[in-house]
Scaffold this motif. Structure first.
Motif, PDB file in Angstrom:
ATOM      1  N   LEU B  35      -2.420  -4.735  -9.828  1.00 23.69           N
ATOM      2  CA  LEU B  35      -3.025  -6.695  -8.708  1.00 23.69           C
ATOM      3  C   LEU B  35      -3.718  -6.853 -10.151  1.00 23.69           C
ATOM      4  O   LEU B  35      -3.503  -8.143  -9.485  1.00 23.69           O
ATOM      5  N   PRO B 341       4.974  -6.185   1.995  1.00 24.31           N
ATOM      6  CA  PRO B 341       3.581  -7.061   1.794  1.00 24.31           C
ATOM      7  C   PRO B 341       3.182  -6.564   0.625  1.00 24.31           C
ATOM      8  O   PRO B 341       2.517  -6.117  -0.621  1.00 24.31           O
ATOM      9  N   VAL B 342       3.683  -4.809   1.142  1.00 26.89           N
ATOM     10  CA  VAL B 342       2.309  -4.041   0.092  1.00 26.89           C
ATOM     11  C   VAL B 342       3.173  -3.988  -1.586  1.00 26.89           C
ATOM     12  O   VAL B 342       2.665  -4.181  -2.763  1.00 26.89           O
ATOM     13  N   ARG B 345       3.063  -7.336  -3.353  1.00 23.24           N
ATOM     14  CA  ARG B 345       1.473  -7.605  -4.204  1.00 23.24           C
ATOM     15  C   ARG B 345       1.062  -6.385  -5.326  1.00 23.24           C
ATOM     16  O   ARG B 345       1.075  -7.009  -6.537  1.00 23.24           O
ATOM     17  N   ALA B 346       1.766  -4.817  -4.671  1.00 21.20           N
ATOM     18  CA  ALA B 346       1.793  -4.076  -6.166  1.00 21.20           C
ATOM     19  C   ALA B 346       2.517  -3.509  -7.011  1.00 21.20           C
ATOM     20  O   ALA B 346       2.269  -3.902  -7.639  1.00 21.20           O
ATOM     21  N   TYR B 383       0.193   6.739   1.972  1.00 18.43           N
ATOM     22  CA  TYR B 383      -0.642   5.773   2.849  1.00 18.43           C
ATOM     23  C   TYR B 383      -0.263   4.674   2.382  1.00 18.43           C
ATOM     24  O   TYR B 383      -1.309   3.200   2.667  1.00 18.43           O
ATOM     25  N   ALA B 384       0.751   4.009   1.480  1.00 15.80           N
ATOM     26  CA  ALA B 384       0.981   3.109   0.855  1.00 15.80           C
ATOM     27  C   ALA B 384       1.871   1.692   1.853  1.00 15.80           C
ATOM     28  O   ALA B 384       1.931   1.816   0.679  1.00 15.80           O
ATOM     29  N   SER B 385       1.369   1.656   2.968  1.00 16.31           N
ATOM     30  CA  SER B 385       1.467   0.529   3.999  1.00 16.31           C
ATOM     31  C   SER B 385       0.289   0.418   5.004  1.00 16.31           C
ATOM     32  O   SER B 385       0.268   0.692   5.549  1.00 16.31           O
ATOM     33  N   SER B 386       0.561  -1.043   5.480  1.00 13.70           N
ATOM     34  CA  SER B 386      -0.174  -1.311   6.579  1.00 13.70           C
ATOM     35  C   SER B 386       0.854  -1.144   7.836  1.00 13.70           C
ATOM     36  O   SER B 386      -0.359  -1.709   8.922  1.00 13.70           O
ATOM     37  N   LEU B 387       1.489  -0.168   7.662  1.00 11.93           N
ATOM     38  CA  LEU B 387       2.727  -0.547   8.882  1.00 11.93           C
ATOM     39  C   LEU B 387       2.824  -1.584  10.049  1.00 11.93           C
ATOM     40  O   LEU B 387       3.300  -1.497  10.750  1.00 11.93           O
ATOM     41  N   CYS B 388       3.371  -2.540   8.803  1.00 13.61           N
ATOM     42  CA  CYS B 388       3.506  -4.391   9.648  1.00 13.61           C
ATOM     43  C   CYS B 388       4.404  -3.885  10.378  1.00 13.61           C
ATOM     44  O   CYS B 388       5.211  -4.798  11.084  1.00 13.61           O
TER      45      CYS B 388
END
Lengths: 255, 517
Positions: B35, B341-342, B345-346, B383-388
């Motif tokens: 990032l 979105p993850v 950015r990453a 866990y590398a997700s906001s579950l969007c």
């Protein structure tokens, strides 16, 4: 209708104003609002973090509190909690529950609604008699948009508000970066997403950024407060609850 | 002695320490560093934004796009349900048409098979078609260790290889590089390149073309992957944009194809569905420029020796999971990466695997496991997700990636034993399941205000670990004086609701009156 109001644990404890507005709005529309007093939390945080045994009592409690046939509909001012009830409770019940729980979950799931879809789909009300003379932009939260598919229902409600200056949020459908424990476990990535969301909100020069979920608003609002952006967050229910006789008193956000 | 209860063992995962299915660090740490790379974020933002817009355009124009997605999903599900018989049919057909089929339990076996086959030709180098499967097993590294030089011929893969780098995107492996960096890589690594080479994309492509042309004309062995393998006919297929694949698949004497077993399709006609779904989802084109199909060996035309290596490497283990197996339906289009979105950015490297992004976060842990070592980096991927949910909407075969992420998170907590987090979750559930304790906790939260939490502006700006990452960039409101339920039970709450009812009734009466008039 006899409406069971689910306050959500976050709304009940940290953001009671959004829940008050929901109750007031439903009462104003002529419905009986009941609040089953034993309600607590839907267990969404547990399931989304990978825990499915621990929330079994929460899922059971929800089904018991709202299962009563005298309750015509269960309404909550949260897209993600409604998503949890409609999509996750059956996963938990299927895996760790008994037949009674599975049937209880199915009963309550069928009458559970997020506020905007309840107003538009069930009550067929888009003009709810609200008055809100401020510049507003709307962030459609991910679970409302892609789990519940509420579509443009919240926007239709907002467009019907008297005096509102509704401005479109650029890249509205991208996630704000909250994601529950995601914002804690992956705080850096979450912050990067939040920064982009805040940049788009600032570009609208709105007084208020609204959404249908206090959790996403806590995230966005927490960021806007930190950078003293001049835009504040307000739950959709609070805008719809504001009227000419009892207008929402908008305080200046820190700049 | 205990009694044998007959429980089947879990099929093996990709062996620990082999191939490219595990990074060295957990996702949050790796993402933290990525990032900081502003260039990377700009490149990714621009590139994923462009492909996203193109994809929306070409998928939106098809009236039957949703039906195509349903068909793709159904064909893949059917395939997984009878994978063994389809693979045997594929083997029989390929053999019938003059090819040789090899079965590789894992990447180690596949690498050994390919190496043996190359050595048998007497060649010391191979040209390669862009392939995820060979990336996954680390074939290039293995061949080099055995004295065989692999040459990547896809432009982006070539850039990655010359820079001794790793791909960061399924479709656009060098998405993290800009044209200045590419120019420098070419100047440093391509023998005999024009020292005045500038950074104009067409000139960079021309330099690569000149370099590769000589490899195409001299190489005797090619290694490819496969997008599809048709059980009914024994036909293999590669879809691509640059034509380098066509060169590799037609010019050499020997062709070795490494294909993951989940790439099989039942019927030739199924291509009708997938050749619409894949390019539109992947590059955002109506059709990709080159679609190559070959069936065994054709005398006098193309490679006269053809080997198909069928790779398991954890796929049977994924297939054994009644929920997780859906990830095997993936056709590697990378649409989910471009909308994530993850990922945006990453970047791809943060995932540590050949398969980054949302699909990688559900595929990698299943292929390679997520508890193969203490603090296995792969356990952080779900866990590398906001579950969007953007990935689910974009997926051409409708893989419910958010649900798979939640499922894998559950599998992780089940296997992780007693952790501080689990104890906290149990404690939270303990409070929440009892309305009495829950209400008492709410009162305690409200009281915290009166002892000064949040200060005069009622804002908490600093929180202790593990919430310090949150409070680094977000204020948290102090708990209000009164919970909703306390307000509702108060005289004020009751009066407010009564007034609202009365006001609403009056308004409706006035409206009715107006209508009558």
């Amino acid at each position: 209708m006899r409406i069971g109001l689910f306050a959500t644990c976050l709304g009940d404890t940290l953001f009671p104003e959004a829940v008050k507005s929901t109750a007031v709005l439903l009462a104003r529309l002529g419905h009986e609002v009941v609040f089953p007093p034993g309600q607590t939390c839907c267990g969404q945080m547990h399931v989304n973090t990978g825990y499915q045994r621990e929330p079994v009592p929460l899922v059971r409690n929800f089904a018991e509190q709202f299962g009563d046939a005298s309750i015509d509909a269960v309404v909550m001012p949260s897209g993600s909690c409604a998503g949890s009830v409609r999509h996750q409770h059956e996963i938990v019940a299927e895996r760790y529950g008994d037949a009674a729980l599975r049937s209880g979950v199915a009963t309550v799931k069928a009458k559970t609604y997020e506020l905007s879809e309840f107003l538009v789909d069930v009550l067929d009300a888009t003009d709810v008699g609200a008055y809100f003379p401020h510049r507003v932009t709307y962030h459609p939260t991910c679970h409302s948009l892609r789990m519940l598919r509420v579509g443009d229902k919240p926007l239709r409600l907002l467009r019907a508000v008297e005096g509102i200056d509704l401005v479109e949020l650029p890249e509205a459908d991208s996630c704000c970066g909250f994601g529950g424990t995601f914002a804690v476990k992956n705080a850096d990535t979450s912050t990067a997403m939040l920064q982009d969301k805040m940049r788009n909100i600032s570009a609208t020069r709105a007084d208020v950024c609204s959404a249908g979920d206090s959790s996403c608003l806590m995230h966005i609002g927490g960021g806007l407060s930190r950078i003293k952006s001049g835009t504040r967050t307000l739950h959709l229910a609070q805008i719809l609850g504001s009227t000419r006789t009892a207008p929402y008193a908008l305080t200046e956000a820190a700049r | 002695m205990s009694t044998f209860l007959g429980m089947p063992a879990t099929p093996p995962r990709a062996p620990y320490g082999t191939g490219n299915l595990r990074g060295e660090r957990k996702f949050p740490r790796a993402a933290h560093d990525e990032l900081l790379n502003e260039q990377l974020r700009r490149n990714l933002g621009r590139a994923t934004g462009t492909i996203r817009a193109k994809r929306i355009g070409v998928t939106g124009e098809l009236p039957d796009w949703e039906q195509l997605r349903d068909a793709g999903s159904a064909i893949k599900t059917d395939t997984m349900n009878r994978l063994p018989e389809l693979l045997e049919q594929l083997e029989a057909k390929v053999t019938e048409r003059g090819g040789t089929v090899h079965w590789a339990r894992d990447g180690v076996e596949a690498n050994a098979i390919v190496t043996r086959l190359v050595k048998a030709t007497g060649s010391s180098d191979v040209i390669k078609v862009k392939s995820m499967a060979t990336q996954e097993i680390g074939l290039n590294e293995h061949l080099e260790a055995e004295g065989i030089t692999p040459y990547e011929t896809d432009l982006a893969e070539l850039i990655v290889q010359l820079a001794d780098d790793k791909p960061s995107h399924i479709l656009v492996p060098a998405i993290h590089r800009n044209r200045d960096e590419i120019r420098q890589i070419f100047l440093d690594e391509i023998p005999g390149v024009d020292p005045d080479l500038d950074n104009v994309p067409a000139h960079l492509a021309a330099a690569a073309r000149t370099y590769l042309r000589q490899k195409f004309m001299t190489a005797r062995v090619a290694v490819s992957g496969a997008n599809f393998g048709i059980a009914e006919t024994g036909t293999l297929s590669v879809v691509e944009s640059e034509g380098n694949g066509r060169m590799c698949l037609t010019l050499p004497d020997t062709l070795i194809t490494v294909m993951g077993i989940e790439k099989v399709l039942p019927r030739y006609q199924d291509l009708e569905v997938f050749l619409q779904l894949l390019p539109r989802s992947s590059t955002g084109e109506r059709m990709n420029p080159y679609t190559s199909m070959w069936t065994g060996v054709t005398p006098g035309d193309g490679p006269q020796e053809f080997h198909l290596v069928l790779l398991d490497n954890g796929r049977t283990a994924a297939l054994a999971d009644r929920i997780g197996r859906e990830a095997l339906n993936c056709i590697r289009c990378s649409a989910c990466l471009n909308v994530c979105p993850v990922y945006e950015r990453a970047g791809g490297h943060a995932y540590g695997s050949t398969y980054p992004g949302p699909i990688g976060a559900v595929l990698t842990p299943q292929l390679a496991g997520m508890h193969a070592a203490k603090d296995d980096p792969n356990s952080s991927l779900p866990y590398a997700s906001s579950l969007c949910g953007a990935c689910f909407d974009a997926c051409p075969v409708k893989i419910d990636i958010p649900s798979l992420l939640v499922e894998l998170r559950h599998q992780h907590t089940e296997q992780a034993g007693t952790t501080a987090e689990k104890l906290a979750m149990k404690a939270a559930a303990g409070v929440m399941k009892s309305p009495r304790i829950y209400t008492a906790a709410q009162k305690a939260a409200s009281l915290s205000r009166s002892v000064g939490v949040g200060g005069r502006d009622r804002v908490i700006s600093r929180l202790p670990a593990p919430f310090d990452g949150w409070s680094d960039s977000r204020d948290t409101p102090a708990p209000p004086k009164q919970s909703f339920r306390a307000w509702l039970a108060s005289a004020e709450g009751a009066a407010t609701l009564r007034e609202a009812s009365a006001e609403g009734a009056a308004r409706r009466a006035a409206d009715d009156h107006q209508e009558e008039q």
